[in-house]
Design a protein around this motif. Structure first.
Motif, PDB file in Angstrom:
ATOM      1  N   GLN A 404      -3.959   4.838  26.164  1.00 26.56           N
ATOM      2  CA  GLN A 404      -5.187   4.330  26.764  1.00 26.56           C
ATOM      3  C   GLN A 404      -5.804   3.177  25.976  1.00 26.56           C
ATOM      4  N   LEU A 405      -5.138   2.717  24.934  1.00 25.15           N
ATOM      5  CA  LEU A 405      -5.691   1.674  24.077  1.00 25.15           C
ATOM      6  C   LEU A 405      -5.873   0.358  24.831  1.00 25.15           C
ATOM      7  N   THR A 406      -6.914  -0.377  24.462  1.00 22.70           N
ATOM      8  CA  THR A 406      -7.078  -1.740  24.951  1.00 22.70           C
ATOM      9  C   THR A 406      -6.082  -2.640  24.220  1.00 22.70           C
ATOM     10  N   VAL A 407      -5.987  -3.894  24.624  1.00 21.55           N
ATOM     11  CA  VAL A 407      -5.077  -4.831  23.959  1.00 21.55           C
ATOM     12  C   VAL A 407      -5.437  -4.966  22.486  1.00 21.55           C
ATOM     13  N   MET A 408      -6.728  -5.088  22.188  1.00 21.80           N
ATOM     14  CA  MET A 408      -7.150  -5.196  20.789  1.00 21.80           C
ATOM     15  C   MET A 408      -6.819  -3.919  20.025  1.00 21.80           C
ATOM     16  N   GLY A 409      -6.980  -2.773  20.683  1.00 21.72           N
ATOM     17  CA  GLY A 409      -6.639  -1.516  20.042  1.00 21.72           C
ATOM     18  C   GLY A 409      -5.161  -1.423  19.717  1.00 21.72           C
ATOM     19  N   LYS A 410      -4.315  -1.902  20.637  1.00 23.56           N
ATOM     20  CA  LYS A 410      -2.868  -1.899  20.396  1.00 23.56           C
ATOM     21  C   LYS A 410      -2.503  -2.803  19.221  1.00 23.56           C
ATOM     22  N   ILE A 411      -3.175  -3.935  19.111  1.00 27.18           N
ATOM     23  CA  ILE A 411      -2.912  -4.858  18.004  1.00 27.18           C
ATOM     24  C   ILE A 411      -3.311  -4.217  16.685  1.00 27.18           C
ATOM     25  N   LEU A 412      -4.483  -3.576  16.650  1.00 27.35           N
ATOM     26  CA  LEU A 412      -4.965  -2.940  15.420  1.00 27.35           C
ATOM     27  C   LEU A 412      -4.041  -1.805  14.983  1.00 27.35           C
ATOM     28  N   ILE A 413      -3.620  -0.973  15.932  1.00 26.05           N
ATOM     29  CA  ILE A 413      -2.726   0.135  15.584  1.00 26.05           C
ATOM     30  C   ILE A 413      -1.357  -0.390  15.149  1.00 26.05           C
ATOM     31  N   SER A 414      -0.880  -1.457  15.786  1.00 20.59           N
ATOM     32  CA  SER A 414       0.409  -2.057  15.384  1.00 20.59           C
ATOM     33  C   SER A 414       0.348  -2.562  13.948  1.00 20.59           C
ATOM     34  N   LEU A 415      -0.727  -3.257  13.607  1.00 16.57           N
ATOM     35  CA  LEU A 415      -0.889  -3.759  12.235  1.00 16.57           C
ATOM     36  C   LEU A 415      -1.006  -2.615  11.242  1.00 16.57           C
ATOM     37  N   THR A 416      -1.656  -1.536  11.662  1.00 17.83           N
ATOM     38  CA  THR A 416      -1.799  -0.367  10.778  1.00 17.83           C
ATOM     39  C   THR A 416      -0.445   0.285  10.535  1.00 17.83           C
ATOM     40  N   MET A 417       0.376   0.406  11.579  1.00 19.24           N
ATOM     41  CA  MET A 417       1.732   0.949  11.404  1.00 19.24           C
ATOM     42  C   MET A 417       2.550   0.074  10.462  1.00 19.24           C
ATOM     43  N   PHE A 418       2.429  -1.230  10.617  1.00 24.37           N
ATOM     44  CA  PHE A 418       3.163  -2.170   9.765  1.00 24.37           C
ATOM     45  C   PHE A 418       2.743  -2.016   8.306  1.00 24.37           C
ATOM     46  N   ALA A 419       1.431  -1.935   8.077  1.00 23.13           N
ATOM     47  CA  ALA A 419       0.920  -1.764   6.710  1.00 23.13           C
ATOM     48  C   ALA A 419       1.329  -0.414   6.139  1.00 23.13           C
ATOM     49  N   GLY A 420       1.331   0.615   6.983  1.00 24.12           N
ATOM     50  CA  GLY A 420       1.717   1.934   6.513  1.00 24.12           C
ATOM     51  C   GLY A 420       3.180   2.024   6.142  1.00 24.12           C
ATOM     52  N   ARG A 421       4.050   1.342   6.893  1.00 32.55           N
ATOM     53  CA  ARG A 421       5.485   1.389   6.585  1.00 32.55           C
ATOM     54  C   ARG A 421       5.801   0.636   5.305  1.00 32.55           C
ATOM     55  N   LEU A 422       5.220  -0.532   5.132  1.00 32.00           N
ATOM     56  CA  LEU A 422       5.478  -1.303   3.914  1.00 32.00           C
ATOM     57  C   LEU A 422       4.801  -0.676   2.705  1.00 32.00           C
ATOM     58  N   GLY A 423       3.641  -0.073   2.945  1.00 33.35           N
ATOM     59  CA  GLY A 423       2.819   0.425   1.843  1.00 33.35           C
ATOM     60  C   GLY A 423       1.732  -0.585   1.541  1.00 33.35           C
ATOM     61  N   PRO A 424       0.476  -0.137   1.401  1.00 30.23           N
ATOM     62  CA  PRO A 424      -0.630  -1.084   1.190  1.00 30.23           C
ATOM     63  C   PRO A 424      -0.478  -1.933  -0.066  1.00 30.23           C
ATOM     64  N   LEU A 425       0.113  -1.350  -1.124  1.00 30.21           N
ATOM     65  CA  LEU A 425       0.267  -2.108  -2.367  1.00 30.21           C
ATOM     66  C   LEU A 425       1.327  -3.194  -2.210  1.00 30.21           C
ATOM     67  N   THR A 426       2.449  -2.867  -1.591  1.00 25.24           N
ATOM     68  CA  THR A 426       3.494  -3.864  -1.339  1.00 25.24           C
ATOM     69  C   THR A 426       2.969  -4.978  -0.450  1.00 25.24           C
ATOM     70  N   LEU A 427       2.203  -4.606   0.572  1.00 23.92           N
ATOM     71  CA  LEU A 427       1.633  -5.611   1.468  1.00 23.92           C
ATOM     72  C   LEU A 427       0.641  -6.497   0.732  1.00 23.92           C
ATOM     73  N   ALA A 428      -0.143  -5.919  -0.172  1.00 29.34           N
ATOM     74  CA  ALA A 428      -1.094  -6.707  -0.964  1.00 29.34           C
ATOM     75  C   ALA A 428      -0.359  -7.695  -1.859  1.00 29.34           C
ATOM     76  N   TYR A 429       0.753  -7.240  -2.465  1.00 32.87           N
ATOM     77  CA  TYR A 429       1.572  -8.145  -3.285  1.00 32.87           C
ATOM     78  C   TYR A 429       2.171  -9.267  -2.433  1.00 32.87           C
ATOM     79  N   ALA A 430       2.577  -8.912  -1.191  1.00 33.56           N
ATOM     80  CA  ALA A 430       3.213  -9.903  -0.321  1.00 33.56           C
ATOM     81  C   ALA A 430       2.235 -10.968   0.128  1.00 33.56           C
ATOM     82  N   LEU A 431       0.989 -10.578   0.405  1.00 32.78           N
ATOM     83  CA  LEU A 431      -0.003 -11.510   0.934  1.00 32.78           C
ATOM     84  C   LEU A 431      -0.798 -12.210  -0.163  1.00 32.78           C
ATOM     85  N   GLY A 432      -0.856 -11.592  -1.327  1.00 28.14           N
ATOM     86  CA  GLY A 432      -1.681 -12.142  -2.406  1.00 28.14           C
ATOM     87  C   GLY A 432      -0.996 -13.253  -3.169  1.00 28.14           C
ATOM     88  N   PRO A 433      -1.752 -13.966  -4.009  1.00 33.76           N
ATOM     89  CA  PRO A 433      -1.160 -15.030  -4.829  1.00 33.76           C
ATOM     90  C   PRO A 433      -0.275 -14.440  -5.919  1.00 33.76           C
TER      91      PRO A 433
END
Length: 450
Positions: A404-433
């Protein structure tokens, strides 16, 4: 892929993040093609990408029912994404390198180290080989057992396909199922709530996929070395503790609930309670209606999903070792001890800081996404928090919000799944300087805590 890694000057976390994103986009594109849907129509891009994200991140949350919406071709693509996402694209790349007898460079070993959350690159290629052998062997055994069981319920050809497909999904802790094609969408394993064979095999696949390849290797080699590493001891003890506590809590809270386990006999109550204690270990199938659970049970499952599986596994969450480290830190502080000691071994302070960092980043992500979804979605708060934590922990359990998610809801949950699979620390290292070594330290100061 390997040639790109050799030329790339990116850090291992950034390569991992980019690799997973590329696989998701490719999978999403394939799932938009008409031949992948059962009725031959084009699936909306947002739903195709959401499904590809959920499969690659081995989550299991879906906006369209897997069994009734996707064709055989679409289901094969999803299973492939689950396998690549569960084992990691670096593991699959290494498999091709081994088959083609290509040399694996230091850069590639560093990325494998990051992907498997290892402390060093020593023996990393040997571990990758073990990962492939163990994974395929366990999936094969699971597929055979499930095929034999389901051959009594459906034609042999379909039973074989179901056995292989669900063995891949369950071992990789993805939680996708195909039973929606029999009439009721999003039904999962509710038709087998009291079936001992299906329960035993599915739970075994989930647990083996969730304890991590390092622990599996350690346990298999135990007969030769006659000892387990501290990591394996902590993972096995914490996993056992969480499974037992989870079973007891769900059994007690739902014992008199006629909408869940209240109407089952004693064997059914125990099977259902144990199954729903195993599933939050980042798998995602269910044998009872989760929306009918009491709120106490739903919140407890949220806690289990947040903790998740173990490092180096197919699962997500903050991981059992992180939770054990936090519990050890609290216990040490209460007892007035300076060190965290587990199985007569002291943990380095760097491990403690890492556990705190992962927990705070994860908690921040879950809180932020939950607040955002509370704005975009008109649904109860518990349902939103449950779905968000399920996405972060790459679990896939749902109270029915995802379709029942809206389009924005689907985007938010997709990004959350992506962050959860990589791990927040790995993602922070990937995006950070890129981190630079500090040339000086500030003087020590004191603040009052508590």
């Amino acid at each position: 892929m390997l040639s790109f890694l050799r030329k790339s000057h990116w850090s291992p976390p950034r390569i991992l993040a980019t690799g997973f994103a590329a696989i998701i986009l490719l999978g999403g594109f394939l799932l938009t093609l008409p031949f992948t849907s059962r009725n031959g129509t084009t699936t909306p891009f947002i739903d195709a990408v959401f499904t590809a994200t959920s499969a690659t991140c081995v989550t299991g949350l879906v906006t369209v029912d897997t069994g009734s919406h996707w064709s055989i071709a679409g289901q094969i693509i999803i299973a492939t994404l689950i396998q690549v996402g569960g084992l990691g694209f670096m593991t699959m790349s290494t498999l091709f390198a081994i088959v083609l007898r290509k040399r694996i460079t230091l850069k590639e070993r560093l990325i494998m180290q990051e992907a498997l959350n290892q402390g060093s690159i020593e023996g990393i290629v040997r571990l990758i080989r073990k990962v492939l052998i163990y994974s395929l062997s366990i999936e094969l055994v699971g597929a055979i057992l499930l095929t034999v069981r389901w051959s009594f319920d459906m034609p042999l050809g379909k039973a074989v396909f179901f056995g292989i497909w669900h063995a891949i999904s369950m071992f990789n802790n993805a939680g996708f199922d195909l039973f929606g094609q029999f009439g009721t969408p999003f039904v999962s394993f509710t038709g087998y709530v009291e079936d001992p064979i299906v329960n035993f095999v599915v739970m075994g696949l989930i647990i083996l996929g969730g304890i991590g390849f390092i622990v599996m290797s350690d346990v298999i080699d135990y007969r030769l070395r006659r000892k387990l590493s501290l990591h394996s001891k902590v993972v096995l003890s914490m996993t056992t503790f969480l499974l037992i506590i989870g079973t007891i809590v769900i059994f007690v809270f739902e014992f008199t609930n006629p909408k869940t386990i209240g109407a089952l006999d004693w064997d059914g109550k125990i099977w259902a309670s144990f199954f729903q204690s195993v599933a939050p270990r980042t798998a995602g199938p269910n044998t009872i209606d989760l929306a009918a659970l009491r709120q106490a049970s739903q919140f407890f499952i949220i806690l289990l999903m947040f903790i998740g599986a173990s490092p180096g596994s197919t699962g997500g969450g903050i991981k059992t070792t992180t939770f054990a480290t936090l519990v050890g830190a609290v216990a040490a502080m209460i007892r007035g001890k300076e060190d965290i000691v587990m199985f007569k071994m002291r943990l380095h302070r760097e491990r403690i800081f890492k556990a705190l960092t992962i927990t705070m980043l994860s908690l921040t992500l879950v809180v932020f996404v939950t607040m955002a979804l509370s704005t975009t979605e008109e649904h109860p708060f518990m349902m939103i928090l449950f779905e968000t934590t399920s996405a972060f922990g790459t679990v896939g359990l749902s109270l029915g919000l995802t379709p029942q998610l809206t389009v924005m809801g689907k985007i938010l949950i997709s990004l959350t799944m992506f962050a959860g699979r990589l791990g927040p620390l790995t993602l922070a290292y990937a995006l950070g300087p890129r981190a630079e070594k500090e040339l000086y330290r500030y003087p020590e100061g004191k603040i009052t805590i508590g």
